[in-house]
Structures are given as C-alpha cells and as structure tokens.
Design an enzyme around this catalytic site. Structure first.
Site, PDB file in Angstrom:
ATOM      1  N   CYS A  92      44.506  45.190  37.422  1.00  0.00           N
ATOM      2  CA  CYS A  92      46.053  44.326  36.896  1.00  0.00           C
ATOM      3  C   CYS A  92      45.443  44.826  34.687  1.00  0.00           C
ATOM      4  O   CYS A  92      45.984  44.342  33.736  1.00  0.00           O
ATOM      5  CB  CYS A  92      45.197  42.723  36.905  1.00  0.00           C
ATOM      6  SG  CYS A  92      45.836  42.917  38.533  1.00  0.00           S
TER       7      CYS A  92
ATOM      8  N   CYS B 261      50.838  47.860  42.388  1.00  0.00           N
ATOM      9  CA  CYS B 261      51.521  46.214  43.063  1.00  0.00           C
ATOM     10  C   CYS B 261      53.083  46.434  42.504  1.00  0.00           C
ATOM     11  O   CYS B 261      53.668  45.318  43.059  1.00  0.00           O
ATOM     12  CB  CYS B 261      50.628  45.624  42.668  1.00  0.00           C
ATOM     13  SG  CYS B 261      50.902  45.358  40.842  1.00  0.00           S
TER      14      CYS B 261
ATOM     15  N   ASP C 162      53.828  45.467  39.715  1.00  0.00           N
ATOM     16  CA  ASP C 162      54.034  44.854  38.571  1.00  0.00           C
ATOM     17  C   ASP C 162      54.554  45.704  37.047  1.00  0.00           C
ATOM     18  O   ASP C 162      54.031  46.840  36.649  1.00  0.00           O
ATOM     19  CB  ASP C 162      52.579  43.574  38.157  1.00  0.00           C
ATOM     20  CG  ASP C 162      52.751  42.612  38.905  1.00  0.00           C
ATOM     21  OD1 ASP C 162      54.157  42.796  40.207  1.00  0.00           O
ATOM     22  OD2 ASP C 162      51.297  42.614  39.466  1.00  0.00           O
TER      23      ASP C 162
HETATM   24 FE1  FES Z   1      49.879  43.604  39.968  1.00  0.00          FE
HETATM   25 FE2  FES Z   1      47.873  41.496  38.829  1.00  0.00          FE
HETATM   26  S1  FES Z   1      48.509  42.293  40.731  1.00  0.00           S
HETATM   27  S2  FES Z   1      49.058  43.560  38.255  1.00  0.00           S
END
Ligand code: FES
Length: 124
Positions: free
Chosen positions: A102, A33, A35
């Site tokens: 995640c 994602c 992040d």
């Molecule tokens: Fe990116 Fe959870 S959606 S770490």
C-alpha cells in the site's frame, strides 16, 4: 497492527481534495488490490507549493497518501523525486507486512505528477 501515526493520518488525513488548476496530476492504481490514488501538485520555482490527493483505498493507503503530501510540500522537485517507499514507511512507523504494498501507491503517483508537470512545461 497499525502504528499510532497511521491511525492519526487515517482518521484525520491532511491535504485531501483536488487542485482544479494543478500543474501536474498523477494517477496510480495498485496492481495488488486495484486501489487508486489521484495526486495534484502546484509547482512554483521548481518547488511543490501545494499538493492534494484523493485516494480510493484502504486505511494504509490513505495514511500513506496523507503523510507523503506532508513530507513533500515545500520541497524541491528533486528532493521529492528522491523520496523512497522506505522513507515513508520509516516516517509512518512501519506497516504490517501484508500492507507494505500500500505504501507504493503514493510514491508512484508523485512521480507521475512530477512527470506530468515536466511534460506540460516542456510543451509550453
Ligand atoms: Fe489497496 Fe492498501 S489494500 S492500497
């Protein structure tokens, strides 16, 4: 649905912030994602004396980061390194299947922070 514990740690995360004179820093991005997590550790006598994080991510990533810091604070580096994604998932009461990725962020950032500490220590 998120567990009660995930919600608690998302709403009131522990150990958020930076350690300006950190002994080790781990930075990890989630390839799924994008992040990011920044993890800072302070080490004394091969134990994690203090730990803080900054996570730019979803609710699950923030909750996982928070619970991970609580789980490893005060632990030896060896104990911290033996922690697995499954340990965190168990502690947090599980995650919905599409959010399991995640839970990887914290473990990887922790390993990188410990590696960074060891590299810096070796360089001294
Ligand atoms: Fe990116 Fe959870 S959606 S770490």
């Amino acid at each position: 649905m998120y567990s009660q514990k995930v919600m608690e740690h998302f709403m009131n995360p522990k150990n958020v912030g930076e350690i300006p004179d950190a002994d080790g820093i781990g930075i990890e991005g989630n390839p799924v994602c994008g992040d990011m997590m920044y993890l800072f550790i302070k080490v004394k006598d091969d134990r994690i004396e203090d730990i803080k994080f900054k996570t730019f991510g979803c609710a699950a990533a923030i909750a996982v980061s928070s619970i991970l810091t609580e789980m490893v604070k005060g632990k030896s580096l060896q104990e911290a390194l033996s922690l697995t994604k499954e340990d965190i998932l168990r502690e947090i009461g599980g995650l919905p299947s599409q959010k399991v990725h995640c839970s990887v962020l914290g473990i990887e950032a922790l390993r990188k922070a410990i590696d960074d500490f060891k590299a810096k220590k070796g360089a001294k």
